[in-house]
Each structure stands twice: as C-alpha cells, then as structure tokens.
Design a protein around this motif. Sequence first.
Motif, PDB file in Angstrom:
ATOM      1  N   ASP A 295       0.918  -1.184   0.234  1.00 19.19           N
ATOM      2  CA  ASP A 295      -0.044  -0.141  -0.108  1.00 19.19           C
ATOM      3  C   ASP A 295       0.860   1.141   0.234  1.00 19.19           C
ATOM      4  O   ASP A 295       0.503   2.294  -0.717  1.00 19.19           O
ATOM      5  CB  ASP A 295      -1.054  -0.020   1.182  1.00 19.19           C
ATOM      6  N   TRP A 296       2.002   1.282   0.984  1.00 20.77           N
ATOM      7  CA  TRP A 296       2.812   2.554   0.785  1.00 20.77           C
ATOM      8  C   TRP A 296       3.384   2.725  -0.295  1.00 20.77           C
ATOM      9  O   TRP A 296       3.551   3.831  -1.115  1.00 20.77           O
ATOM     10  CB  TRP A 296       3.874   1.942   1.840  1.00 20.77           C
ATOM     11  N   ALA A 297       4.047   1.716  -1.167  1.00 21.92           N
ATOM     12  CA  ALA A 297       4.504   1.628  -2.325  1.00 21.92           C
ATOM     13  C   ALA A 297       3.791   2.188  -3.394  1.00 21.92           C
ATOM     14  O   ALA A 297       4.052   3.054  -4.382  1.00 21.92           O
ATOM     15  CB  ALA A 297       5.151   0.200  -2.777  1.00 21.92           C
ATOM     16  N   ALA A 298       2.494   1.835  -3.639  1.00 20.39           N
ATOM     17  CA  ALA A 298       1.471   2.333  -4.360  1.00 20.39           C
ATOM     18  C   ALA A 298       1.174   3.486  -4.151  1.00 20.39           C
ATOM     19  O   ALA A 298       1.083   4.402  -5.239  1.00 20.39           O
ATOM     20  CB  ALA A 298       0.092   1.394  -4.198  1.00 20.39           C
ATOM     21  N   ARG A 299       0.914   3.873  -3.018  1.00 21.14           N
ATOM     22  CA  ARG A 299       0.689   5.334  -2.583  1.00 21.14           C
ATOM     23  C   ARG A 299       1.826   6.368  -2.971  1.00 21.14           C
ATOM     24  O   ARG A 299       1.664   7.417  -3.536  1.00 21.14           O
ATOM     25  CB  ARG A 299       0.445   5.703  -1.101  1.00 21.14           C
ATOM     26  N   ALA A 300       3.154   6.039  -2.755  1.00 23.03           N
ATOM     27  CA  ALA A 300       4.149   6.629  -2.980  1.00 23.03           C
ATOM     28  C   ALA A 300       4.876   6.674  -4.528  1.00 23.03           C
ATOM     29  O   ALA A 300       5.722   7.328  -4.855  1.00 23.03           O
ATOM     30  CB  ALA A 300       5.348   6.303  -1.848  1.00 23.03           C
ATOM     31  N   GLY A 301       4.119   5.720  -5.083  1.00 20.37           N
ATOM     32  CA  GLY A 301       4.845   5.356  -6.670  1.00 20.37           C
ATOM     33  C   GLY A 301       6.311   4.971  -6.510  1.00 20.37           C
ATOM     34  O   GLY A 301       6.879   5.403  -7.429  1.00 20.37           O
ATOM     35  N   VAL A 302       6.523   4.219  -5.575  1.00 18.33           N
ATOM     36  CA  VAL A 302       8.009   3.934  -5.556  1.00 18.33           C
ATOM     37  C   VAL A 302       7.964   2.222  -5.734  1.00 18.33           C
ATOM     38  O   VAL A 302       7.032   1.590  -5.906  1.00 18.33           O
ATOM     39  CB  VAL A 302       8.411   4.056  -4.186  1.00 18.33           C
ATOM     40  N   TRP A 303       9.078   1.527  -5.883  1.00 16.72           N
ATOM     41  CA  TRP A 303       9.543   0.311  -6.193  1.00 16.72           C
ATOM     42  C   TRP A 303       9.800  -0.499  -4.963  1.00 16.72           C
ATOM     43  O   TRP A 303      10.584   0.105  -3.940  1.00 16.72           O
ATOM     44  CB  TRP A 303      10.504   0.270  -7.155  1.00 16.72           C
ATOM     45  N   VAL A 304       9.434  -1.866  -4.775  1.00 10.56           N
ATOM     46  CA  VAL A 304       9.858  -2.871  -3.761  1.00 10.56           C
ATOM     47  C   VAL A 304      10.448  -3.781  -4.479  1.00 10.56           C
ATOM     48  O   VAL A 304      10.159  -4.421  -5.552  1.00 10.56           O
ATOM     49  CB  VAL A 304       8.683  -3.175  -2.998  1.00 10.56           C
ATOM     50  N   VAL A 305      11.783  -3.976  -4.088  1.00 13.83           N
ATOM     51  CA  VAL A 305      12.649  -5.213  -4.723  1.00 13.83           C
ATOM     52  C   VAL A 305      12.470  -6.417  -3.695  1.00 13.83           C
ATOM     53  O   VAL A 305      12.915  -6.315  -2.575  1.00 13.83           O
ATOM     54  CB  VAL A 305      14.153  -4.861  -4.956  1.00 13.83           C
ATOM     55  N   GLU A 306      11.656  -7.462  -4.122  1.00 12.40           N
ATOM     56  CA  GLU A 306      11.854  -8.635  -3.312  1.00 12.40           C
ATOM     57  C   GLU A 306      12.941  -9.964  -3.528  1.00 12.40           C
ATOM     58  O   GLU A 306      12.778 -10.367  -4.557  1.00 12.40           O
ATOM     59  CB  GLU A 306      10.259  -9.254  -3.525  1.00 12.40           C
ATOM     60  N   ASP A 307      13.678  -9.892  -2.742  1.00 10.28           N
ATOM     61  CA  ASP A 307      14.833 -10.811  -2.867  1.00 10.28           C
ATOM     62  C   ASP A 307      14.426 -11.977  -2.161  1.00 10.28           C
ATOM     63  O   ASP A 307      14.537 -12.230  -1.037  1.00 10.28           O
ATOM     64  CB  ASP A 307      16.202 -10.130  -2.153  1.00 10.28           C
ATOM     65  N   ASP A 308      14.094 -13.140  -2.966  1.00 12.35           N
ATOM     66  CA  ASP A 308      13.662 -14.342  -2.288  1.00 12.35           C
ATOM     67  C   ASP A 308      14.570 -15.427  -2.538  1.00 12.35           C
ATOM     68  O   ASP A 308      14.572 -16.522  -3.404  1.00 12.35           O
ATOM     69  CB  ASP A 308      12.173 -14.702  -3.453  1.00 12.35           C
ATOM     70  N   TYR A 309      15.844 -15.165  -1.856  1.00 14.43           N
ATOM     71  CA  TYR A 309      16.964 -15.790  -2.177  1.00 14.43           C
ATOM     72  C   TYR A 309      17.006 -17.503  -1.804  1.00 14.43           C
ATOM     73  O   TYR A 309      17.814 -18.010  -2.336  1.00 14.43           O
ATOM     74  CB  TYR A 309      18.057 -15.280  -1.438  1.00 14.43           C
ATOM     75  N   ASP A 310      16.153 -17.884  -0.830  1.00 15.85           N
ATOM     76  CA  ASP A 310      16.105 -19.454  -0.598  1.00 15.85           C
ATOM     77  C   ASP A 310      14.785 -19.948  -0.136  1.00 15.85           C
ATOM     78  O   ASP A 310      14.656 -20.725   0.490  1.00 15.85           O
ATOM     79  CB  ASP A 310      17.379 -19.491   0.460  1.00 15.85           C
ATOM     80  N   SER A 311      13.889 -19.148  -0.745  1.00 19.14           N
ATOM     81  CA  SER A 311      12.470 -19.707  -0.541  1.00 19.14           C
ATOM     82  C   SER A 311      12.088 -21.209  -0.754  1.00 19.14           C
ATOM     83  O   SER A 311      11.205 -21.900  -0.558  1.00 19.14           O
ATOM     84  CB  SER A 311      11.260 -19.003  -1.146  1.00 19.14           C
ATOM     85  N   GLU A 312      13.141 -21.829  -1.689  1.00 18.98           N
ATOM     86  CA  GLU A 312      12.964 -23.265  -1.858  1.00 18.98           C
ATOM     87  C   GLU A 312      12.911 -24.148  -0.891  1.00 18.98           C
ATOM     88  O   GLU A 312      12.603 -25.210  -1.012  1.00 18.98           O
ATOM     89  CB  GLU A 312      14.186 -23.610  -3.226  1.00 18.98           C
ATOM     90  N   PHE A 313      13.848 -23.780   0.165  1.00 22.83           N
ATOM     91  CA  PHE A 313      14.005 -24.440   1.400  1.00 22.83           C
ATOM     92  C   PHE A 313      13.080 -24.163   2.584  1.00 22.83           C
ATOM     93  O   PHE A 313      13.531 -23.225   3.447  1.00 22.83           O
ATOM     94  CB  PHE A 313      15.497 -24.585   1.512  1.00 22.83           C
ATOM     95  N   HIS A 314      12.002 -24.926   2.779  1.00 21.20           N
ATOM     96  CA  HIS A 314      11.129 -24.548   3.897  1.00 21.20           C
ATOM     97  C   HIS A 314      10.771 -26.040   4.406  1.00 21.20           C
ATOM     98  O   HIS A 314      10.680 -26.772   3.535  1.00 21.20           O
ATOM     99  CB  HIS A 314       9.788 -24.041   3.129  1.00 21.20           C
ATOM    100  N   TYR A 315      10.946 -26.116   5.593  1.00 20.62           N
ATOM    101  CA  TYR A 315      10.962 -27.290   6.391  1.00 20.62           C
ATOM    102  C   TYR A 315       9.716 -27.554   7.481  1.00 20.62           C
ATOM    103  O   TYR A 315       9.257 -28.579   7.521  1.00 20.62           O
ATOM    104  CB  TYR A 315      12.043 -27.494   7.384  1.00 20.62           C
ATOM    105  N   VAL A 316       8.866 -26.506   7.467  1.00 22.91           N
ATOM    106  CA  VAL A 316       7.701 -26.551   8.431  1.00 22.91           C
ATOM    107  C   VAL A 316       6.459 -26.081   7.330  1.00 22.91           C
ATOM    108  O   VAL A 316       6.475 -24.845   7.186  1.00 22.91           O
ATOM    109  CB  VAL A 316       7.627 -25.803   9.710  1.00 22.91           C
ATOM    110  N   GLY A 317       5.548 -26.832   7.055  1.00 26.55           N
ATOM    111  CA  GLY A 317       4.639 -26.164   6.213  1.00 26.55           C
ATOM    112  C   GLY A 317       4.889 -25.323   4.929  1.00 26.55           C
ATOM    113  O   GLY A 317       5.700 -25.910   4.505  1.00 26.55           O
ATOM    114  N   ARG A 318       3.859 -24.825   4.185  1.00 25.57           N
ATOM    115  CA  ARG A 318       4.174 -24.127   3.202  1.00 25.57           C
ATOM    116  C   ARG A 318       4.493 -22.845   3.431  1.00 25.57           C
ATOM    117  O   ARG A 318       3.881 -22.096   4.147  1.00 25.57           O
ATOM    118  CB  ARG A 318       3.006 -24.280   2.194  1.00 25.57           C
ATOM    119  N   PRO A 319       5.787 -22.061   2.706  1.00 24.14           N
ATOM    120  CA  PRO A 319       5.843 -20.575   2.866  1.00 24.14           C
ATOM    121  C   PRO A 319       4.741 -19.871   2.227  1.00 24.14           C
ATOM    122  O   PRO A 319       3.830 -20.309   1.451  1.00 24.14           O
ATOM    123  CB  PRO A 319       6.957 -20.423   2.068  1.00 24.14           C
ATOM    124  N   LEU A 320       4.763 -18.721   2.815  1.00 26.53           N
ATOM    125  CA  LEU A 320       3.741 -17.862   2.299  1.00 26.53           C
ATOM    126  C   LEU A 320       3.813 -17.342   0.847  1.00 26.53           C
ATOM    127  O   LEU A 320       4.982 -17.436   0.379  1.00 26.53           O
ATOM    128  CB  LEU A 320       3.768 -16.440   2.989  1.00 26.53           C
TER     129      LEU A 320
END
Length: 499
Positions: A295-320
């Motif tokens: 919401d902040w990024a949309a209001r301010a017109g700015v960019w968010v960089v999502e670094d998803d560097y190791d999401s392949e390795f999740h050991y409890v349930g499923r990641p968001l």
Amino acid sequence: MQSGGNEARAHLGAAAGPAYRRLYERIREAILSGQLTAGARLPASRQLAAESGVSRNTVLAAFDQLNAEGYLEARRGSGTYVARVLPEQMISPGRAVKSSAQSRATPRGLSERGQRIAGTDRMPLPAITGASSHSTAFQIGLPGLDEFPSELWARLYAARMRQSARDLMRYDDAAGYRPLREAIAAYIATARGIRCTADQVVVVSGSQQALEFCARILLDPGDPAWIEDPGYLGARAALISAGARLVPVPVDDKGLDVSAGIEREPGARLAIVTPSHQFPLGSTLSLERRIALIDWAARAGVWVVEDDYDSEFHYVGRPLAALQAIDQHDRVIYVGTFSKAMFPSLRLGYLIAPRELVDGFTAAHLSTDMHAHLLDQAVLTDFIREGHFNRHLRRMRVLYGTRQKALIREADRLRGRLRVAPSDGGLHVIGWLPKDFDDREVATAAARRDIHAWPLSLHSIEPNHPPALLLGYAGTTEPDIREGIDILGQLLGGRATAK
C-alpha cells in the motif's frame, strides 16, 4: 566519554561547500587519518549542526551515510561513535589482519564512487585451496555440493555441446535464453504463485547483479532507499555503489517494520526486502506488514525489490506466497537465484519485472556483460524441463532439514555460551552469544581455525541486537558440524560437553 566528544568537535571544524557531502567527507577523512579515534563519541547532531553552520538534516544525512558504510555506530540512548573496526579493516574468514597503516591507505586513482565501492563490506567468499579436506563448516549461503548430481549435470552439458554447440557460442537476447525464461515463468507460477509471462523474466548473472541493476536504473545519487537492518550486505553494497542514501529500517520477528520505515523516510524511492526468510534473522514478513508495504509503495509510486534468495527450502508447512503474488499495483520486482538451489559458481539468477521496466533492465544488461553465459542457461533449461530440478530440491529439503537438526543438537552442548533456535527454512541459523562477547572477535578467531562463523553485527547499521554468529549448515556434513561445534566451544571458553 566527554573527552571523545571534545576530540571529535576539534577535528570537524566548520563545514564548507555542498553541505551533506562535504560534511561526510570531512568526518570520513578525520576517521581515516586517525584524528578521530575508534570509539570516539561525536557531538550530538543539533550541536554539530550549530557549530558547523549547517542544518540538522544535513548532519543526519552525513551520519546516515557514514553509518551505512561502517565508519560510525549509532548506539540507542547513547549517541554516535566512531566504529571500533573500520570498513578498511574488515577481514573475511581466512584472511590476515591488515596493519593500521595498510587499513588507512586509500587506493590511488579511484573516484569517490570507486572508493565507496572498494570500502563496502561484502559477504565472505573463502578461497579455493585445492585441498579436498578444506573445511566448509558453517559457511553461509553454501548448498550441499557433496549431494549435487554432478554426473547428471555433466551429461546434460556434454549433450548440449554435441547437439547445439555452435548456436550456443553466439550472442543472445540480453533478457536471457528464451526457453529458460519460459521454464522459469512456469516454475515460479507453481512454486511461488508469481503472475508473469516469459517476457517479464530477465536472466542475470546471479541475484547480486539483479540488485545492482535495480539500484542503477531506479535510483539517482542521493535518493533515499529503505534497507533492512540488520540486512544483506549485497543489498547494502548495491545501494552504496549507486550513490543512494541508505535508510535503515529495523527488523523484528514479524519482518521489516513498515511503520518505522514510513516514519523515518516516507519519500524513499526504493525498498529492498527479504520477506520470505529475512536475511540474516530468518523471520517472515507478516501478512499485515506485506499489505502495508505494498500500500505504501502504491501510494508513494515507489518500487519494492523482493529478494527471494532461498524460498525453495522450507521445512515446516508451506511458505507464504511471494510478495509479488499479492501485489495488485505492479510495484514489486521479484529477484530469484539458482546459486542456493544448485551451486554458487552457476552465476545465474533472474528478476521478474513489471512490463514498464523490462526494457530498462535489458539495457542495463547490454551496458555490462551483454547477457548471462548462454551454454549454462541452455543446460539449466534442460535440467528444469526434464524434472531434475524439482527432484533435486525435494532431496535437498530432506538433507538440509536433517543437517539443521544436527547443528542444533550439537550446539546444545554449548549451552550458556551459544544459543541456537531452529528455523522454519533457509540454509543458516543464528547462534546467539553472551552479551559480553564481541561477535567479530569470535568470528576472526574461528576463521583462524578454518571455521566460517560470520558476525551478525557486521550486517547491522544500528546495533540493536545482541552479539551472534551466522552458522550455515546446508553445505556442512554432520561430522564437520560436530567438529566445528567442538572448536567453537574451545573459543568460547571451555570445551563442548559430550552427548
């Protein structure tokens, strides 16, 4: 304490010229020349502003940059101090400590930007010794190379060389090998809920290049940018090399504190975040904060960089789901890498860009290395399309879960000197030390024993956490884990107890 403040005041004098940059340069020069000694307390920002004839915001901007580059330390409720260890004195595991004269020397011929880049802290990259017995104990970011299907990879590589060597020796699309971009788009749609087409995928030479591109094409020098604190040194390096003004935003067990970021700098032009598995603390950005960030990024017109560097390795349930998957405003740029899932020398990563930014990222590629290594891209495409990638990930999740449990079990023998809690995912855990320990000193001593424990404090701009070590386990066998804990036990004052 008062003498330190007088010393700082005496050597700063009055600022002249462009205020923020000139004050930054004067303080930095005083530190590097030894006029301001390690641990010296600087005057309060209001006092220094009055004495220097500049605004308080100018002083705060100079302090922010010096904090970000490691020259100053902000201590909550106490003030701002010259760092105990300067960036020029930082050592990577296995390297010798530089002399004082060496550490203060500025490389000749470098521009100011070049000096900032050269002096930026980096993640440790231990040298290859050629000895098979060389320990990788606790090296962070290192996958289980001992279990990688090397023979299969070699067969795929050889097949490509036989079948299409000439085609793979030419130039290619700066956005990347089209079949790989299609394979990536299909994979992340299933694995992370990402919504994109192959036309939005840009293949890069690792996630670090993706972060460099984001900083280069989205920011102008002096633009403010949010960075997690503590956070990934590669993100900090990318922003510093682009001349950005770093805005450290605190992290807790719910991830980035979005409200604190808005309070500190609502006009930031960019935010780099690790929402799935915060680096280095390991927390997951809560759904409430994910929505607030978008919401902040949309209001301010700015960019968010999502670094998803190791999401392949999740050991409890499923990641968001990925942040990009819930972004309805096209403000999120998604960054992924194969270095953790495959092997680090495979310098291949990717970013998923909103359509309006794709041309900018491909132009950035053309201005640097044209495109990533084409033969590697083709072999990786085969590895993914033939199902080997998913099978490899399933095997590694089991292996890394086992190795994490082994590390926690062995660390329990150092109870009272090292506290390690399990993590739901990732390739490393945090080993908390007693409050009177210096994690940099422990890391340096460990490096002399060939142990790659990395200090948490080096990742912090504002020191708000107790001393701790980052302990990687994915690339460390169980015998090496046990031996590494034995050595850490000796360094922390006694031996590990038998179990």
